[in-house]
Design a protein around this motif. Structure first.
Motif: not given
Length: 444
Positions: A136-151
């Protein structure tokens, strides 16, 4: 409708186990795991007027017991407890899960819930969902490093309250995407927001799915779904300006909504006396500036435009503050020179008017916080200084219309990216300042 009241789901799914298993302790243990199993438990709430079929996302305790038989903490939690029998694998939803942490987010690695998610499912654990607690006010954030097959997916708590820490996180962690309340939650609610937000991997890749649910103020079990939205997750850097602009747009939209409520409930009651007219003029300047802020941020088209917009907003606010200060000074002078009439005719009215003006002044003080402008300026100039992004793909997958549809949607259409017209915007104080100078020189 899917709700995330997991403790309620555990009690409803297995009443006998719920009485013996400490569900709060189990959920704390569950936060630390990297594999998860859920079921959808039909929801039945006395007194609820929910119109659609409702389910509660529920941890399948028996699957955790099967998957982690040697975990000492889990063994202690479940020892001697009665659990449902393990069913066929198709009865469960395999998923990743982001813990929700409360309080300060100053040290995100420790104080912000997050989990690592493979871009492609592993052979031994196929999961197309990432769940987290209701928002109810939070956020979903996504970070990803170059070359990795995950986030890494983050449940960033209360970015508006943790404003400085959230700005620092966006600057240092450089999330490639940010799904905040400006995208999933309506303004001006007369209910308790309880949005179900998740990530889902469909035929065209990962996307955010949000179901905006509202619980009743008097009956928490009376929950309605207002809307369901989705969009693709961005994994490539270069479009961070979009979520930064949207984040600050929600800040100014919320401010404008509150100003409109003050105008409706208080400013509209002011009289035509000179002090009241001056208070109305000062308030109108603030509201006009808020409207301009919304239009300005709605029209942003790229990182450079965001930086220009931030500079213009900062300049406009400086001018608006000067004009408001002039109106306020005139109001104080007018209050010191009451009308020439017997005191018993105007004293009571004047005192009521002054009390109302004081209330409005307090609201204006609270809603004149311009600290967000400095944050917008810093973030905008940081993004404008980064290299230009590559050309975007020509088509994007269409949005799922419901959370249930995500489980069966395998083909997507495409839709063109809408273009936003660039309106000609003028600072509200420009015309007002000219009018003020004209009235001063025209004389009575």
């Amino acid at each position: 409708m899917v709700l995330l009241r997991m403790a309620d789901g555990m009690r409803a799914r297995s009443p006998e186990a719920a009485r013996s298993v400490d569900h709060a302790a189990f959920l704390r243990w569950m936060d630390k795991q990297d594999r998860h199993w859920f079921t959808l438990t039909p929801r039945s709430a006395p007194g609820s007027r929910t119109e659609s079929t409702a389910y509660v996302l529920t941890p399948a305790v028996e699957k955790y017991a099967e998957a982690f038989p040697s975990d000492p903490a889990l063994v202690t939690l479940l020892q001697g407890r009665s659990l449902p029998p393990v069913g066929p694998s198709g009865h469960y939803i395999q998923a990743h899960y982001i813990p929700y942490l409360q309080g300060s987010s100053a040290n995100p690695e420790q104080n912000v819930g997050h989990t690592v998610v493979p871009l492609v499912s592993a052979a031994d654990f196929r999961s197309d969902f990432v769940f987290t607690a209701a928002m109810n006010g939070c956020a979903l954030a996504v970070t990803k490093e170059d070359g990795r097959d995950d986030f890494t997916a983050w449940h960033y708590q209360s970015p508006s309250s943790n404003r400085a820490a959230a700005e620092r996180f966006r600057s240092e962690a450089r999330p490639v995407d940010w799904f905040g309340d400006g995208e999933y939650q309506s303004l001006g609610l007369n209910a308790i927001p309880e949005s179900t937000n998740l990530l889902w991997r469909g035929g065209q890749g990962w996307e955010f799915i949000s179901q905006e649910n509202h619980a009743g103020l008097e009956n928490y079990d009376d929950v309605r779904t207002r809307s369901t939205t989705s969009r693709p997750v961005r994994f490539e850097p270069g479009e961070e300006w979009r979520y930064v602009a949207r984040h600050y747009l929600r800040t100014v939209e919320d401010r404008l909504e509150k100003l409109r409520r003050v105008e409706r409930d208080y400013v509209g009651r002011l009289s035509t006396s000179r002090p009241d007219l001056l208070r109305t003029s000062s308030f109108s300047m603030l509201k006009l500036q808020a409207e301009l802020d919304v239009k300005s941020l709605q029209g942003v088209g790229d990182a450079q435009h965001l930086a220009i917009t931030a500079a213009r907003i900062r300049h406009d606010h400086e001018g608006t503050r000067r004009v408001m200060a002039d109106f306020d000074a005139q109001q104080v002078a007018a209050e010191r020179n009451p009308p020439a009439a017997p005191w018993f005719r105007w004293k009571d009215t004047a005192e009521k008017e002054q009390s109302l003006r004081a209330k409005i002044a307090n609201f204006v003080t609270d809603l004149s916080d311009d600290a967000w402008i400095a944050g917008l300026t810093r973030e905008a100039h940081t993004l404008a200084a980064r290299p230009a992004p590559p050309s975007p793909p020509s088509a994007r997958p269409a949005a799922a219309r419901s959370i249930a549809e995500a489980a069966r949607l395998h083909t997507h259409g495409t839709r063109p990216t809408p273009t936003t017209p660039q309106p000609r915007l003028t600072a509200p104080w420009a015309d007002s300042a000219a009018a003020t100078r004209k009235s001063r020189t025209a004389g009575p």
